[in-house]
Write a protein that holds these residues in place. Structure first.
Motif, PDB file in Angstrom:
ATOM      1  N   ALA A  17       0.846  -1.119   0.022  1.00  0.00           N
ATOM      2  CA  ALA A  17      -0.046  -0.109   0.077  1.00  0.00           C
ATOM      3  C   ALA A  17       0.910   1.263   0.140  1.00  0.00           C
ATOM      4  N   HIS A  21       0.971   3.493  -3.369  1.00  0.00           N
ATOM      5  CA  HIS A  21       0.438   4.929  -3.149  1.00  0.00           C
ATOM      6  C   HIS A  21       1.342   6.015  -3.079  1.00  0.00           C
ATOM      7  N   ASP A  22       2.399   5.826  -1.999  1.00  0.00           N
ATOM      8  CA  ASP A  22       3.073   7.081  -1.764  1.00  0.00           C
ATOM      9  C   ASP A  22       4.296   7.160  -2.581  1.00  0.00           C
ATOM     10  N   ARG A  25       2.262   6.788  -6.557  1.00  0.00           N
ATOM     11  CA  ARG A  25       1.249   7.666  -6.686  1.00  0.00           C
ATOM     12  C   ARG A  25      -0.205   7.079  -7.343  1.00  0.00           C
ATOM     13  N   TYR A  26      -0.308   5.606  -7.083  1.00  0.00           N
ATOM     14  CA  TYR A  26      -1.570   4.848  -7.534  1.00  0.00           C
ATOM     15  C   TYR A  26      -2.700   5.302  -6.562  1.00  0.00           C
ATOM     16  N   PRO A  27      -4.000   5.618  -6.861  1.00  0.00           N
ATOM     17  CA  PRO A  27      -5.085   6.009  -6.055  1.00  0.00           C
ATOM     18  C   PRO A  27      -5.460   4.885  -5.323  1.00  0.00           C
ATOM     19  N   PHE A  28      -6.229   5.054  -4.202  1.00  0.00           N
ATOM     20  CA  PHE A  28      -6.201   4.143  -3.136  1.00  0.00           C
ATOM     21  C   PHE A  28      -7.167   2.919  -3.707  1.00  0.00           C
ATOM     22  N   VAL A  31      -5.105   0.613  -5.359  1.00  0.00           N
ATOM     23  CA  VAL A  31      -4.281  -0.190  -4.786  1.00  0.00           C
ATOM     24  C   VAL A  31      -5.199  -1.302  -4.041  1.00  0.00           C
ATOM     25  N   PRO A  39     -10.580   0.465  -0.496  1.00  0.00           N
ATOM     26  CA  PRO A  39      -9.777   1.774  -0.276  1.00  0.00           C
ATOM     27  C   PRO A  39      -9.459   2.063   0.930  1.00  0.00           C
ATOM     28  N   CYS A  42      -6.747  -0.011   2.602  1.00  0.00           N
ATOM     29  CA  CYS A  42      -5.485   0.727   1.896  1.00  0.00           C
ATOM     30  C   CYS A  42      -4.982   1.763   2.594  1.00  0.00           C
ATOM     31  N   ARG A  43      -5.779   3.037   2.731  1.00  0.00           N
ATOM     32  CA  ARG A  43      -5.339   4.112   3.136  1.00  0.00           C
ATOM     33  C   ARG A  43      -4.687   3.726   4.697  1.00  0.00           C
ATOM     34  N   ALA A  46      -1.342   2.362   4.740  1.00  0.00           N
ATOM     35  CA  ALA A  46      -0.221   3.237   4.125  1.00  0.00           C
ATOM     36  C   ALA A  46      -0.227   3.990   5.237  1.00  0.00           C
TER      37      ALA A  46
END
Length: 183
Positions: A17, A21-22, A25-28, A31, A39, A42-43, A46
């Protein structure tokens, strides 16, 4: 190297994750599709990964202080002073070595300041008199280089925080040491 150690401390889901993401830069939502979670989950993964990174970033020890600690370590190693070594090492310190399968070294990380001190004293006892330990800059920080007959046989990098050595990385793989050889 330190970042890899932090990544290794994360759970696989946190690592995926965080990296996706970080770093990429994939959106959640994407991911979540990749890891098979929501999502929101996953948030949270991260966020947890970021917390691990923040905790691992101890305040930087001034370079002069690091150099003094590494110099003290070198002197204790040369003197085979196990008590001085234990005093310089954090009780939860880790020693990791890379022999590349070409030279002998410990195969697994050694954990614990006292165990590392015993290992270092054992190395000192088996080291020929023709070996010289020199202070050098390694990865931009104070470190040590071990030389025999003008050929570098090991390079040691240190992670120092709170006046203690937290991690030692030893490179003994001759392929990785070619650029260090002076003669």
């Amino acid at each position: 190297m330190a970042f890899l150690v932090v990544l290794d401390s994360m759970t696989p889901a946190e690592r995926v994750a965080f990296i996706l993401h970080d770093v990429f830069r994939y959106p959640f939502a994407e991911v979540a599709d990749i890891v098979g979670r929501t999502p929101a989950a996953c948030r949270q993964l991260a966020t947890s990964a970021r917390r691990r990174i923040a905790v691992s970033q101890a305040p930087a020890t001034p370079t002069a202080q690091q150099a003094r600690i590494v110099r003290d370590f070198m002197q204790a190693w040369e003197a085979r002073d196990i008590h001085a070594l234990i005093g310089l090492l954090d009780p939860s310190a880790t020693f990791t070595a890379d022999g590349g399968g070409r030279v002998s070294t410990t195969l697994r990380p050694i954990e614990g300041g006292e165990r590392i001190a015993h290992y270092i004293v054992d190395i000192a006892g088996r080291t020929p008199d023709s070996v010289t330990i020199l202070e050098r800059t390694v990865n931009g920080q104070p470190g040590l280089m071990v030389e025999r007959g003008g050929v570098t046989v090991a390079v040691y990098a240190f992670d120092v925080a709170d006046d203690r050595i937290k991690h030692i990385w030893a490179v003994r793989n001759p392929d990785k040491l070619r650029s260090w050889t002076t003669g």
